[in-house]
Design an enzyme around this catalytic site. Structure first.
Site, short mmCIF file in Angstrom:
data_model
loop_
_atom_site.label_atom_id
_atom_site.label_comp_id
_atom_site.label_asym_id
_atom_site.label_seq_id
_atom_site.Cartn_x
_atom_site.Cartn_y
_atom_site.Cartn_z
N SER A 285 0.82 -1.20 0.00
CA SER A 285 0.00 0.00 0.00
C SER A 285 0.86 1.26 0.00
O SER A 285 1.67 1.46 -0.91
CB SER A 285 -0.96 -0.06 1.20
OG SER A 285 -2.00 0.88 1.06
N ASP B 127 -9.61 -5.22 -4.80
CA ASP B 127 -9.07 -4.26 -3.83
C ASP B 127 -10.00 -3.04 -3.79
O ASP B 127 -10.11 -2.29 -4.75
CB ASP B 127 -7.66 -3.84 -4.26
CG ASP B 127 -6.93 -3.05 -3.21
OD1 ASP B 127 -7.58 -2.28 -2.48
OD2 ASP B 127 -5.69 -3.19 -3.12
N HIS C 149 -7.53 -5.79 -0.45
CA HIS C 149 -6.34 -4.96 -0.21
C HIS C 149 -5.41 -5.62 0.81
O HIS C 149 -4.20 -5.60 0.64
CB HIS C 149 -6.79 -3.59 0.29
CG HIS C 149 -5.68 -2.61 0.41
ND1 HIS C 149 -4.96 -2.15 -0.68
CD2 HIS C 149 -5.14 -1.98 1.50
CE1 HIS C 149 -4.04 -1.28 -0.28
NE2 HIS C 149 -4.12 -1.17 1.03
#
Length: 328
Positions: free
Chosen positions: A150, A279, A308
């Protein structure tokens, strides 16, 4: 040369649902430090089969960056960069796996996150990059594979471009924010700015509830038939609340509105891009699918239905794919 293991086109209607899901959650919740200045201020050795250390590196502005450094010091190094608003603890499943496969594994808490100093300044990608370089220098790591999840993916590409020449052999971007998340005239299928403004509002003024709500789309637990782990949700919340609210607030701009396109283009090492096609936090079509096209030596693995937080929910799949890339 770009290659792709599995991939699917994400329709505009699906993108709208993704953006809407994230926005609903938000609405509901209403340079380089000198090496001389970088020093470990404490270490905690643990007896056992592996050499396991943890401690702090004090960087140029006096902030202390927490790190974990496990495994034989002469083993190949894998360095993990966590996402927002978490800490190095989010890599438990990967650090244990690669430790048991003979690697030296290192992870740090980004400034303002986890156990590192709760800074009200320097919460920007260039400083994150410089902090990483200071910890790398303090631990005398000369060669490593850097893995970012991320926001950590943005940190990886910025660090490799600015400070990693000759020090990084490969990189991995997992569910990562590059090239750029926010919607604009040049990125029309990005995430609307209002979504990030709502995230800022929730983080600044209703953080406990907002963070708990965010765990649902983060792990795909809001999908029909999903098996929800309350322990995983609470562990996410624990990590997020352990960091400083000002640092978390500042970091939202870094993962949402910083353009990493030039960082991606500059990389001349092999880079693996891994992304879940479901995601809901960092939409695949706007991130992983675009990032791999900007890389000189990129490889894409996309995962139908994965969320995610797939390094946690699908570690049994992610870890072997990482290992195969490391050994390739």
């Amino acid at each position: 040369m770009n290659s792709e293991k599995t991939s699917s086109d994400v329709s505009s209607s699906r993108r709208s649902a993704i953006v809407g899901g994230l926005g609903a959650v938000a609405a509901a919740a209403a340079g380089l430090p000198s090496i001389a200045s970088a020093a470990t201020s404490s270490t905690t050795p643990h007896q056992g089969a592996f050499n396991m250390d943890s401690g702090f590196v004090t960087v140029k502005d006096g902030s202390q960056i927490f790190y974990k450094d496990w495994g034989p010091k002469d083993a190949p190094v894998v360095w993990f960069h966590h996402g927002w608003p978490l800490s190095s603890d989010d890599w438990d499943a990967q650090m244990m796996f690669f430790l048991q496969h003979g690697y030296r594994v290192i992870a740090h808490d980004r400034r303002g996150h986890g156990r590192s100093t709760q800074t009200d300044h320097g919460n920007d990608m260039d400083t994150y990059s410089a902090d990483t370089a200071a910890v790398v220098a303090a631990l005398k790591v000369k060669s490593a594979i850097h893995v970012g999840h991320s926001t950590g993916g943005g940190e990886v590409v910025r660090y490799v471009r600015q400070h990693g020449k000759g020090l990084v052999t490969k990189a991995v971007l997992i569910s990562a924010v590059p090239p750029i998340m926010v919607q604009s005239a040049t990125n029309p299928d990005g995430v609307p700015l209002k979504v990030f403004d709502d995230i800022r509002q929730g983080t600044a003024f209703n953080r406990p509830q907002f963070y708990m709500d965010l765990t649902m789309p983060f792990y795909g637990y809001n999908r029909p038939g999903a098996k929800v782990s309350e322990a995983i949700r609470q562990n996410w919340w624990r990590q997020g609340m352990n960091g400083g609210v000002k640092a978390a607030y500042d970091c939202i701009f870094q993962f949402a509105q910083v353009d990493f396109s030039d960082d991606l283009r500059a990389l001349d090492i092999p880079v693996l891009v891994m992304h879940g096609e479901d995601d809901q936090i960092v939409p695949f079509a706007n991130s992983g699918a675009k990032s791999v096209k900007l890389l000189k030596h990129g490889k894409l693995i996309s995962y139908p239905g994965f969320p995610h937080g797939m390094p946690t929910t699908h570690a049994d799949v992610i870890n072997p794919d990482l290992l195969a890339f490391f050994k390739s």
